[in-house]
Enzyme design. Structure first.
Site, mmCIF file in Angstrom:
data_model
loop_
_atom_site.group_PDB
_atom_site.id
_atom_site.type_symbol
_atom_site.label_atom_id
_atom_site.label_comp_id
_atom_site.label_asym_id
_atom_site.label_seq_id
_atom_site.Cartn_x
_atom_site.Cartn_y
_atom_site.Cartn_z
ATOM 1 C CG ASP A 19 -47.476 24.205 -79.424
ATOM 2 O OD1 ASP A 19 -48.258 23.166 -79.238
ATOM 3 O OD2 ASP A 19 -47.686 25.408 -79.023
ATOM 4 C CB SER A 45 -50.144 24.375 -82.108
ATOM 5 O OG SER A 45 -50.614 23.765 -80.930
#
Length: 574
Positions: free
Chosen positions: A307, A149
């Site tokens: 992401d 992430s």
């Protein structure tokens, strides 16, 4: 060197497919460097409700190819035991743009293929929401995303979705972890991807799958408001992540023609060269996209994290400058917008205990139904699926850390559809002669200006356990304002000032919530592993019809400052 440690290191080297890591470990072993090897083998990265995440490096305390293979073997065994027809239904796998992500995804696929699973693997980098979407779309047994992430460049991770398309929750996390541990010392079989593709066991998800996700988003009933999209201009950054192709395409398909992408951050780059920390919440991370917005006098400066499951936005003010909206402000604006456009103003809307209480008040007033969960989208989505009904279908959920879910297309946070919904809200307001600031002011005038803040405090090792102290000595007031109720999520009770006790329908968690008679709230989450606590504050102030948003915000900020100072002073110190 400790004999047991040396044996573990040799066994790891024997199994490790990463020659560079193996050479590093062998050199430490040859040099009898127990001090360096001990922390690398002090345990293993724990598999939890978000999967695993850590710094890439050698040994079981780091993210690496062998750890990914062991994790995949454990996951495969657990799925076989728990999910009917798991191997035939298969697993969908995707990965972000970090340096090791493609290799980790292919390692995971090779292990599961050898265990007899059908596997669908994205042919290139993919936004995290595509995998959550794909689990339900393909009726897969599970989904895997290799991503860290918005963590720094040296990190990577392995995220698991259950067959319902949501992140795993207990007992699946501990069940998978047990299977991983059981297989950790076993040799792991692999199947070559080329062989699996030739025999039909592996399917490469090509561009048509990405377009399938796009079509599902564009056709979602919550995203069909096409009121003058061409009137809204916005800048966009993927923050060196994977979001740009889908984000820009979705906006253009919905009619937004004035979209200006930050070229320096448009393509995946695992080094994240233009940001210190690739998280839109971090200071400086939005600088380039705001500069792009200024260059075009755009209404919005928008960002996805690397992401693309989170969404951040700065909005142009009357002065021509740009001001970041908080996650709570975006959540309230989107929730209000979606509820007022839903059929019969109905819908199930959720947020977490540390997010603003404002959305629940709006939902009740409009006619929807709200729910509150522990922190994390794993809870928001799993509870949302349980609570939805024909009368109140799932509509929206958010958490203050920039995560939003629009409708039931994706059962996880999705920064791509959230950005589209926010752009459509902005366009509709513009067509009526209003701004986002006007809408936010109108909401605050009706329900009160809700201001939220978070303070994380590192305490000395000699400091008493904060949770135990507060439970043993429950405060009656904070800064002279009486406490109306105390929620102790650990024991599942709400204790009212009049002595009554009510049950709380939340999983046990070491959290205390104090609600004051003036509407203020503080949440305390003591750490069980280090001398640190997190405190989440909320203050509410009325906003007069003629008062400016800036003026009301200044008053609320002063109130917040005094509230935090008084509460922090009341906590036990070393």
């Amino acid at each position: 060197m400790n004999t047991h440690l040396a044996l573990r290191v040799r066994q790891w080297i024997h199994q490790d497919p990463d020659s560079q890591h193996s050479q590093q470990l062998q050199a430490l072993l040859d040099n009898n460097n127990q001090a360096a090897l001990t922390p690398l083998f002090a345990g293993r990265l724990a598999f939890g409700t978000a999967g695993i995440r850590g710094v890439v490096g050698p040994g079981p305390m780091h993210m690496n190819r062998l750890l990914v293979r062991q994790t995949s073997a454990g996951l495969g065994r657990y799925l076989t035991e728990q999910v009917k027809d798991a191997q035939q239904r298969g697993v969908i796998i995707g990965y972000d743009g970090r340096h090791d992500s493609k290799q980790f995804a292919e390692d995971a696929a090779s292990v599961l293929l050898a265990m007899g699973f059908q596997v669908k693997l994205t042919y290139q980098v993919a936004a995290t929401p595509l995998i959550a979407f794909g689990v339900k779309h393909f009726n897969a047994a599970a989904g895997i995303v290799v991503t860290a992430s918005h963590n720094p460049p040296q990190y990577n991770g392995y995220k698991v979705y259950w067959e319902n398309g949501a992140q795993i929750i207990p007992p699946h996390d501990s069940g998978i972890a047990a299977c991983i541990d059981a297989l950790a010392d076993s040799d792991i079989s692999l199947m070559a991807l080329e062989h699996a593709h030739a025999n039909g066991q592996l399917e490469w998800l090509q561009q048509d799958y990405y377009e399938c996700y796009q079509a599902a988003v564009i056709q979602a009933p919550e995203l069909t408001n096409h009121t003058r999209p061409q009137s809204v201009s916005l800048s966009y950054t993927a923050m060196h992540g994977v979001g740009a192709p889908l984000a820009i395409t979705l906006l253009k398909q919905a009619g937004f023609t004035q979209v200006y992408s930050v070229a320096a951050q448009q393509f995946p780059d695992g080094n994240f060269p233009t940001v210190t920390f690739p998280n839109p919440e971090e200071p400086g991370a939005m600088d380039l996209v705001i500069a792009e917005a200024k260059a075009h006098s755009a209404l919005l400066a928008c960002a996805n994290d690397p992401d693309a499951d989170r969404f951040a936005v700065a909005v142009r003010t009357d002065t021509g400058e740009y001001q970041m909206l908080t996650g709570d402000q975006v959540g309230v604006l989107l929730g209000h917008y979606l509820l007022t456009h839903a059929k019969g103003n109905r819908g199930l809307v959720g947020n977490t205990i540390v997010s603003s209480s404002l959305l629940a008040k709006i939902t009740e007033a409009i006619g929807g139904q709200s729910y509150t969960t522990l922190t994390g989208f794993k809870w928001l989505m799993n509870i949302g699926q349980q609570r939805q009904s024909e009368q109140q279908p799932f509509l929206f959920a958010y958490e203050e850390a920039l995560g939003y879910t629009i409708g039931s297309t994706v059962w996880d946070k999705d920064g791509l559809s959230a950005q589209l919904a926010f752009a459509q809200l902005t366009a509709e307001l513009a067509s009526q002669g209003y701004t986002l600031w006007d809408r936010l002011s109108a909401i605050y005038r009706e329900f009160g200006l809700h201001l939220n803040a978070q303070v994380s405090i590192k305490l000395e090792p000699s400091t008493p356990n904060i949770g135990e102290h507060l439970r043993a000595h429950p405060p009656r007031d904070i800064d002279g304002v009486a406490i109306e109720s105390i929620d102790d999520i650990k024991c599942g009770l709400r204790r009212l000032a009049d002595g009554r006790e009510l049950a709380i329908d939340l999983p046990s968690s070491d959290v205390l919530i104090y609600r004051l008679v003036n509407g203020s709230r503080v949440i305390v989450r003591p750490s069980g592993t280090e001398p640190k606590i997190k405190c989440y504050y909320e203050v509410i102030t009325t906003m007069a019809p003629s008062e400016s948003l800036a003026s009301a915000h200044r008053r609320a900020s002063q109130q917040m400052e005094a509230f935090i100072k008084a509460h922090q002073a009341s906590l036990p110190r070393a």
